[in-house]
Every structure is written in C-alpha cells, then in structure tokens.
Design a protein around this motif. Structure first.
Motif, PDB file in Angstrom:
ATOM      1  N   VAL A  23       0.961  -1.269  -0.167  1.00  0.00           N
ATOM      2  CA  VAL A  23       0.021  -0.044  -0.124  1.00  0.00           C
ATOM      3  C   VAL A  23       0.882   1.093  -0.057  1.00  0.00           C
ATOM      4  CG1 VAL A  23      -1.634   1.448   1.459  1.00  0.00           C
ATOM      5  CG2 VAL A  23      -2.040  -1.132   1.119  1.00  0.00           C
ATOM      6  N   PHE A  24       1.904   1.034   0.813  1.00  0.00           N
ATOM      7  CA  PHE A  24       2.908   2.029   1.100  1.00  0.00           C
ATOM      8  C   PHE A  24       3.807   2.666  -0.312  1.00  0.00           C
ATOM      9  CE2 PHE A  24       7.179   4.079   1.754  1.00  0.00           C
ATOM     10  CZ  PHE A  24       6.897   5.132   2.508  1.00  0.00           C
ATOM     11  N   GLU A  25       4.055   1.669  -0.973  1.00  0.00           N
ATOM     12  CA  GLU A  25       4.927   1.455  -2.266  1.00  0.00           C
ATOM     13  C   GLU A  25       3.964   2.093  -3.310  1.00  0.00           C
ATOM     14  OE1 GLU A  25       8.191   1.799  -2.659  1.00  0.00           O
ATOM     15  OE2 GLU A  25       8.887   1.237  -0.732  1.00  0.00           O
ATOM     16  N   LEU A  26       3.006   1.621  -3.341  1.00  0.00           N
ATOM     17  CA  LEU A  26       1.982   2.189  -4.561  1.00  0.00           C
ATOM     18  C   LEU A  26       1.514   3.555  -4.358  1.00  0.00           C
ATOM     19  CD1 LEU A  26       0.088  -1.312  -4.684  1.00  0.00           C
ATOM     20  CD2 LEU A  26       1.426  -0.547  -6.627  1.00  0.00           C
ATOM     21  N   GLY A  27       1.187   3.841  -3.048  1.00  0.00           N
ATOM     22  CA  GLY A  27       0.834   4.977  -2.664  1.00  0.00           C
ATOM     23  C   GLY A  27       1.824   6.094  -3.201  1.00  0.00           C
ATOM     24  N   LEU A  28       3.074   5.739  -2.866  1.00  0.00           N
ATOM     25  CA  LEU A  28       4.128   6.908  -3.270  1.00  0.00           C
ATOM     26  C   LEU A  28       3.840   7.098  -4.905  1.00  0.00           C
ATOM     27  CD1 LEU A  28       7.295   5.750  -1.475  1.00  0.00           C
ATOM     28  CD2 LEU A  28       5.836   7.624  -0.969  1.00  0.00           C
ATOM     29  N   LEU A  29       3.569   6.039  -5.662  1.00  0.00           N
ATOM     30  CA  LEU A  29       3.176   6.478  -6.967  1.00  0.00           C
ATOM     31  C   LEU A  29       1.849   6.863  -7.321  1.00  0.00           C
ATOM     32  CD1 LEU A  29       5.501   3.352  -8.198  1.00  0.00           C
ATOM     33  CD2 LEU A  29       6.283   5.746  -7.705  1.00  0.00           C
ATOM     34  N   LYS A  41      -8.987  -8.920  11.273  1.00  0.00           N
ATOM     35  CA  LYS A  41      -7.872  -7.910  11.530  1.00  0.00           C
ATOM     36  C   LYS A  41      -6.620  -7.787  10.378  1.00  0.00           C
ATOM     37  CE  LYS A  41      -5.707 -11.181  14.726  1.00  0.00           C
ATOM     38  NZ  LYS A  41      -7.005 -12.327  14.494  1.00  0.00           N
ATOM     39  N   PRO A  42      -5.985  -6.624  10.208  1.00  0.00           N
ATOM     40  CA  PRO A  42      -4.678  -6.930   9.451  1.00  0.00           C
ATOM     41  C   PRO A  42      -3.475  -7.591  10.181  1.00  0.00           C
ATOM     42  CG  PRO A  42      -4.987  -4.665  10.864  1.00  0.00           C
ATOM     43  CD  PRO A  42      -5.955  -5.532  11.274  1.00  0.00           C
ATOM     44  N   GLY A  43      -2.664  -7.907   9.643  1.00  0.00           N
ATOM     45  CA  GLY A  43      -1.253  -8.599   9.898  1.00  0.00           C
ATOM     46  C   GLY A  43      -0.927  -9.916   9.545  1.00  0.00           C
ATOM     47  N   GLY A  44      -1.834 -10.796   8.987  1.00  0.00           N
ATOM     48  CA  GLY A  44      -1.826 -11.900   8.480  1.00  0.00           C
ATOM     49  C   GLY A  44      -1.049 -12.632   9.584  1.00  0.00           C
ATOM     50  N   GLN A  45      -0.213 -13.657   9.217  1.00  0.00           N
ATOM     51  CA  GLN A  45       0.413 -14.542  10.165  1.00  0.00           C
ATOM     52  C   GLN A  45       0.978 -13.598  11.567  1.00  0.00           C
ATOM     53  OE1 GLN A  45       3.054 -17.378   8.751  1.00  0.00           O
ATOM     54  NE2 GLN A  45       2.463 -17.001   6.503  1.00  0.00           N
ATOM     55  N   LEU A  74       0.647  -0.311   9.384  1.00  0.00           N
ATOM     56  CA  LEU A  74      -0.464   0.377   9.114  1.00  0.00           C
ATOM     57  C   LEU A  74      -0.401   1.807   9.169  1.00  0.00           C
ATOM     58  CD1 LEU A  74      -2.963  -1.665  11.391  1.00  0.00           C
ATOM     59  CD2 LEU A  74      -3.297  -1.407   9.036  1.00  0.00           C
ATOM     60  N   GLU A  75       0.398   2.277  10.328  1.00  0.00           N
ATOM     61  CA  GLU A  75       0.903   3.776  10.454  1.00  0.00           C
ATOM     62  C   GLU A  75       1.445   4.478   8.965  1.00  0.00           C
ATOM     63  OE1 GLU A  75       2.632   4.325  13.999  1.00  0.00           O
ATOM     64  OE2 GLU A  75       3.244   6.533  13.433  1.00  0.00           O
ATOM     65  N   GLN A  76       2.210   3.507   8.790  1.00  0.00           N
ATOM     66  CA  GLN A  76       3.248   4.088   7.590  1.00  0.00           C
ATOM     67  C   GLN A  76       2.246   4.024   6.324  1.00  0.00           C
ATOM     68  OE1 GLN A  76       6.411   1.422   6.988  1.00  0.00           O
ATOM     69  NE2 GLN A  76       7.776   3.118   6.039  1.00  0.00           N
ATOM     70  N   ALA A  77       1.142   3.082   6.088  1.00  0.00           N
ATOM     71  CA  ALA A  77       0.285   3.255   4.935  1.00  0.00           C
ATOM     72  C   ALA A  77      -0.704   4.282   5.098  1.00  0.00           C
ATOM     73  CB  ALA A  77      -0.329   1.670   4.731  1.00  0.00           C
TER      74      ALA A  77
END
Lengths: 342, 106
Positions: A23-29, A41-45, A74-77
């Motif tokens: 999400v973060f990397e795509l968001g920068l673009l 909830k988020p976080g997967g494994q 999550l905060e970064q995204a």
C-alpha cells in the motif's frame, strides 16, 4: 441483485506485512489500493500466529512483535487512505476484454481494478477440521466450523469442542438459545480469557450446561443428521447426544481459491520474475511468502523489496507511456507532500 | 549431536542426525521427514509438528511447558506422550529419541 463494483487502481489480496507495505509503495506512486483479507484484522500471520512473539530480522528494528510490526505498517500506509475489507475471501478473479480485472469476495463485495497484487502468504486462514472418521458426511448439516447465524442454533442440542476463546465465546453466546449445551475439552484447563472460563463454570454449576473432559473419536447419525458424538475420556468411552457439533481447533492455512485463478503454480507457490514480481498473467503480481523464484527466502524483508519493485511495474501498467521519475522520500518534496510531512 | 528416529503413520522409519541446539521439528524439516508440517516455522503457534514420544521418552524429557500445553489444544488425538517437536531441543541427552508422527497434522 448486482452490487456496484468498487473502482480502484489496485486490489491487494492479503493484509499481512507485505500487503500493507505494498500500500505504501504503490501510494508513493499515486496508486489507490483496496486491501482484502480473510481474517477479521490486519497483520496476517504476524497478527494471527504470533502477535506477541518477537521478530528479530526486520532491518533497523532489532526486536519487534508481530502486532507492533503490523501497527507500524498500518501507520506507514495511513497517509494513502487505503480501504481495508476484512472477513472477506476473494473467490473470483476474471480478466475483462479491456485487460482490467473483476474480483468478488464470499461476502458479496465486487471490485474493478487495473492491477491485482497477491500477497496472500501461506494462503487463506481456514478453520482446522478435525480428522474424525466420517465428519465430512455431517459438515454443513450438523457440523459447523463457524457460526454465521446464531438463530440457526435455536433449540439445538449443541456440542462445542475446544478450550480457546472461540469455543468459550460460543458456549456463552449460544447457551441461552440451545436446547442443551455441552462443552468438551481435552483437559480441565482453558486457554480462553479467564472471565469467559468463569462464566462457563457458573453455567455448569447451575446445571445450565454440561462440561466433559475428553476427545471426540467418532460421530453417530444418518443422512447428515448427527445424533451423538463418541468421546474418549479418562474413564473410557461414552456418548454425548447432540445434533449440532462446533469444533474450534484454531486456523490453518490453505491456498484456497488462488489455485483457481489460472495462474501457473508450483507446489502451491506462484512463480514470478525477479524484476517485476509478475505472475504468468500481466497485471497480476505475487509478493511475499506466496511467490517463488530462484533463491527465494521467505522473509518479511524480502516481501518488502518485492513490493517496491512490483509497484514500479504496476505504475507502468496503470499509466502507460508516462515516465516514472525515481525519487527518494528524504529529498522529494513531492513524495513528502503525499506522506503529509512536507 | 543426537540420532532421532521418526516413525511415519504407515510404519516407515527415518533415522536422522540433529545438531545440538536445533529443535526436533527443524531436524525433521531439514531431512524432509513426511508428516511434520510446521506451518508457523517453530514459534509454538500452530500445533502442526505434533509427535508421540515412544518408549520411556515421555518420562525422560519431562513436562510440557504451559505454552506447549495450550497449543496442543489445537492438535488432534492428544495423548500423554504428545509433544510439539518444535519445543524439544536437540542435545546429547536425547540421542536415540524415537517419535511417531500422527497420520495427519490437520
């Protein structure tokens, strides 16, 4: 009735660490993301298997728990305002004639997107099905691995198996509706929250439900209708009369519907190239534990790298012909504006 | 260093060597012993490396930890001899260990 499809640039399947960093990397673009996960909830494994256990190999974080890592990602995204859809399993993925994708979930959500990122880790978390002989004959009619509608269990003779929070929560929630309620666990200790255990013990003490210690070895019944479960306890075998059985043995990972999306698979992993992390289908990427390439290491940090390179190609697919200027977050005022720090 | 024998459900035996400090689960995975899934990679978080200790190994290895006991709630057909192999450390003391692998880790 057809629900209106959600329009977005990218749908990310899986809200584990790699999906969140994507999400973060795509968001920068400037690419907008919706993230779908089968968990609540988020976080997967990281969140499901080891939220409190430390991870030692995240660069620059000498020690971080699975939950802390999830919270930080999550905060970064967050500056990119992604939409998260939990408790949803992606069931269908189809390419339209114009090259875009239609996706749908078991919860009835529909998406229309230009790029799909599969960041599904070990696959979908699904309830473990105990290998009791003949159990499949009763699944969906008398044996259930989750409660979709409590009302379906009214006036039933219910047997719940397990000692964790799911088992105890459903004992407490379904007991008032049930004709009879029995909890079966392999030992007289419960890992569920102490408050739930106390409530259960009160119900047992007041004669409103039964508690047995033992393990299910067999099922009795005809035509998918359960009449009893055979239980092996310390004092030998006995039967527990029941017409609904709810086993709660935790979750396991299964590849799930990804197997049906027409992608090349090798031993339940998705082969990708190491330049773009693209699958055999243009526009569908696979990052993190679910992909495979020569030298692959199943490390979170590998997934982060994969997310960054994937995003470059995703940009080119979504913005054909547009020049992609490589920028650093430390120096680019443009990127800093997107991050809300400029 | 310890020699460890894994007996599959069908009776096939695999005797392999493990280095001190490894977990018995890691020894199984490294030697591709069938039936040890180890989904979580050794975090005592999944109960898919369940084994049954054979002979008098249950007494020799001592009690299961509380964390392991909790996680065994997610295994099937748990017996007094049940252990999660990720929670047994290889040392010279366990040379000759024999464990049975269940039919399914489910």
């Amino acid at each position: 009735m057809t629900e209106q499809a959600i329009e977005t640039d990218v749908v990310i399947v899986g809200a584990g660490p790699c999906g969140l960093f994507a999400v973060f990397e795509l968001g920068l673009l400037d690419l907008k993301c919706h993230v779908i996960d089968i968990l609540d909830k988020p976080g997967g494994q990281c969140a499901e298997l080891y939220p409190e256990k430390p991870i030692y190999d995240i660069p620059a974080l000498p020690i971080v728990t699975g939950q802390e890592l999830t919270d930080r990602l999550l905060e970064q995204a967050a500056p990119f305002n992604p939409a998260y859809h939990y408790n949803q399993m992606v069931t269908g993925l189809n390419r339209k004639d114009d090259g875009t994708f239609e996706m749908e979930t078991d919860g009835g959500l529909k998406f229309h997107c230009k790029v799909v990122v599969i960041a599904a880790g070990g696959g979908s978390f699904q309830p473990k099905k105990p290998p009791i002989p003949g159990i499949e004959d009763f699944e969906g009619t008398s044996v259930f691995y989750s409660v979709k509608r409590m009302e379906d269990f009214r006036n039933k003779d219910i047997l719940i198996v397990g000692g964790g929070d799911s088992a105890l929560d459903w004992v407490i929630n379904l007991q008032p509706l049930a004709k009879s309620m029995t909890l079966l666990h392999r030992r007289d200790e419960f890992r569920a929250a102490p408050d739930s255990v106390n409530k259960m013990r009160e119900l047992v003490a007041s004669g409103k439900m039964n508690l047995h210690i033992g393990q299910v070895t067999g099922l009795k019944g005809d035509n998918g209708v359960l009449s009893a479960a055979t239980v092996k306890g310390k004092e030998g075998e006995f039967n527990v009369a029941c017409n609904s059985l709810l086993p709660f043995f935790g979750l396991t990972m299964k590849l799930g519907p990804v197997a049906d999306w027409g992608l090349n698979l090798e031993e339940n992993l998705i082969p990708v190239d190491t330049e773009k992390f693209s699958t055999s289908e243009r526009g569908i990427f696979a990052i993190g534990d679910i992909n495979h390439y020569p030298g692959k290491l199943k490390l979170i940090l590998s997934g982060f790298h994969e997310a960054a390179l994937m995003a470059q190609e995703a940009f080119r697919i979504i913005n054909p012909g547009e020049r992609l200027l490589f920028q650093y977050t430390t120096s680019s005022s443009n990127l800093q504006k997107k991050l809300g720090v400029a | 260093m310890a020699k460890i024998t894994f007996i599959e459900h069908n009776g096939n035996e695999h005797t392999v060597e493990g280095d001190n400090g490894m977990s018995v689960m890691e020894v199984a995975v490294k030697n591709m012993v069938p039936g040890i899934d180890a989904d979580c990679g050794g975090a005592c978080a999944c109960a898919t490396c369940h084994v049954y200790l054979q002979g008098d190994w249950a007494e020799k290895l001592g009690e299961r930890s509380e964390m392991e006991e909790d996680m065994l709630d997610f295994a099937f057909d748990v017996k007094d001899s049940s252990r999660l192999s990720c929670q047994i450390r290889v040392s010279d003391d366990i040379d000759g260990l024999v464990v049975k692998v269940p039919e399914k880790q489910f």
